[in-house]
Motif scaffolding. Structure first.
Motif, short mmCIF file in Angstrom:
data_model
loop_
_atom_site.label_atom_id
_atom_site.label_comp_id
_atom_site.label_asym_id
_atom_site.label_seq_id
_atom_site.Cartn_x
_atom_site.Cartn_y
_atom_site.Cartn_z
N SER A 34 0.85 -1.19 0.00
CA SER A 34 0.00 0.00 0.00
C SER A 34 0.88 1.24 0.00
O SER A 34 2.08 1.18 0.27
N ALA A 35 0.29 2.37 -0.31
CA ALA A 35 1.02 3.64 -0.32
C ALA A 35 0.04 4.76 -0.03
O ALA A 35 -1.19 4.57 -0.06
N ASP A 40 -7.38 15.68 -4.21
CA ASP A 40 -8.20 16.82 -3.77
C ASP A 40 -7.79 17.33 -2.39
O ASP A 40 -8.64 17.67 -1.55
N GLY A 41 -6.48 17.36 -2.15
CA GLY A 41 -5.97 17.91 -0.90
C GLY A 41 -6.07 16.99 0.30
O GLY A 41 -5.70 17.38 1.41
N GLN A 42 -6.53 15.77 0.11
CA GLN A 42 -6.65 14.81 1.19
C GLN A 42 -5.70 13.64 0.97
O GLN A 42 -5.41 13.26 -0.17
N LEU A 43 -5.20 13.07 2.08
CA LEU A 43 -4.32 11.92 2.02
C LEU A 43 -5.13 10.63 2.14
O LEU A 43 -6.03 10.53 2.98
N PHE A 165 3.72 3.47 -10.58
CA PHE A 165 2.98 2.50 -9.79
C PHE A 165 1.56 2.37 -10.35
O PHE A 165 0.98 3.35 -10.82
N MET A 166 1.01 1.16 -10.29
CA MET A 166 -0.43 1.00 -10.48
C MET A 166 -1.08 1.33 -9.13
O MET A 166 -0.81 0.68 -8.13
N VAL A 167 -1.93 2.36 -9.13
CA VAL A 167 -2.41 2.93 -7.87
C VAL A 167 -3.93 2.78 -7.79
O VAL A 167 -4.65 3.20 -8.70
N GLY A 168 -4.40 2.20 -6.70
CA GLY A 168 -5.83 2.10 -6.49
C GLY A 168 -6.45 3.47 -6.31
O GLY A 168 -5.98 4.27 -5.48
N VAL A 169 -7.46 3.80 -7.10
CA VAL A 169 -8.16 5.08 -6.95
C VAL A 169 -8.85 5.09 -5.59
O VAL A 169 -9.57 4.14 -5.25
#
Length: 337
Positions: A34-35, A40-43, A165-169
């Motif tokens: 995970s990463a 939109d300004g949120q982590l 990276f393939m990143v989960g939306v």
């Protein structure tokens, strides 16, 4: 289509119940990779598949295509499980070196200083010429030692294929852990507890992720077969076309099949691909915008319009993709140019 020199693929690949790239285990639990990303300004903490894994898939598919089509491969690449060291096996073979690097003729002992320059220049030629996987995916060579001579060198073949990276939306990804046991006729865990033979009743948990994965890939097609030291091509145009087609076909295969971790029992359910393929017919790289961003296609279209204004031409274009079959069809058409 004009002759395409650079291409980008951006979009969202939907996979269900996949476990393709894990970080290891804690006790009897497999930990998914995970990463943290910003949207939109949120982590957000999201499931990811590393760019190393994505490159591995592409290289693995490219090897198989090259074997089928008779394209050049190094000894390390031309294996069932390719070795990322690629042509380094050839560089330790004195007969191969004599046949392919005439600049090394007569050398012996430790080669130092300016005497290394002809060797380095020759190596830039060979990494572009000798192996299609090395040509496309790059390699760093720091030494050539044939037993007859030894030279420390610094030859970096820049990868023509750049991946993220393939990143989960964030709003469209979830990971669950599932309880598993290994079936045995006797349900005692004694053997498993008292030895390391992986026998008896083992209890463990394994992750499964369902997500829309954001993908970003850029390929410098014009860089294939190009000698970075000589600043010129070292293979004929017809061979460059064959390599380009193989590399784009391997990208199609990567969308169709991801042979990652745990695929023997959690082969991913490939659902869809939505996005765009951007092409450039000059040395300006095809732009990318992360598909993590909502409305990324509109931003990408605006960038392409501006890029064409910069060059006073229509050398940059975007093909919106709705479905894996459409992506494969378009990549195939580009590869046939």
């Amino acid at each position: 289509m004009s002759m395409i020199q650079n291409i980008s693929l951006v979009g969202r690949l939907t996979l269900n119940l996949a476990s393709l790239n894990n970080e290891g285990s804690e006790g009897n639990a497999t930990q998914p990779r995970s990463a943290t990303v910003v949207q939109d300004g949120q982590l957000y903490s999201v499931p990811v598949i590393s760019g190393d894994m994505l490159k591995h898939w592409h290289a693995d598919h490219l090897v198989k295509i090259a074997q089928d089509r008779g394209l050049p491969l190094s000894t390390n690449s031309n294996r069932r499980n390719p070795d990322p060291n690629r042509i380094k096996s050839e560089l330790s073979n004195p007969e191969w070196v004599k046949a392919n690097i005439p600049e090394a003729e007569g050398l012996s002992g430790k080669i130092k200083g300016e005497d290394r320059q002809p060797i380095e220049t020759a190596l830039y030629r060979e990494v572009a010429k000798a192996c299609v996987v090395t040509d496309a995916h790059g390699l760093l060579i720091t030494e050539i030692n044939t037993g007859e001579f030894d030279a420390s060198v610094a030859v970096a073949r820049t990868s023509r294929i750049q991946v993220g990276f393939m990143v989960g939306v964030p709003s469209k990804s979830v990971t669950k852990h599932y309880f598993h046991t290994k079936f045995v006729s006797t349900r005692t865990g004694k053997q498993a507890r008292e030895g390391g033979a992986n026998e008896g009743q083992n209890i463990f948990t394994r992750p499964a992720t369902s997500a829309e994965y954001a993908i970003v890939v850029n390929i410098d097609l014009a860089g294939l077969g190009f000698d970075d030291a000589k600043n010129d091509y070292v293979i004929p145009e017809e061979d460059r076309k064959k390599r380009k087609k193989a590399i784009l076909d391997a990208l199609s295969y990567t969308l169709l099949s991801q042979p990652g971790a745990n695929s023997s029992q959690q082969f991913p359910h490939i659902m869809d691909f939505q996005g765009a393929i951007v092409t450039s017919a000059n040395r300006m790289p095809a732009p990318t915008i992360s598909p993590i961003k909502e409305g990324y296609l509109d931003t990408l279209k605006g960038l392409i319009e501006t890029a064409n204004e910069m060059t006073d031409s229509e050398t940059m274009s975007l093909k919106e993709i709705n479905g894996i079959e459409e992506a494969v069809k378009y990549l195939t058409a580009i590869g046939k140019q």
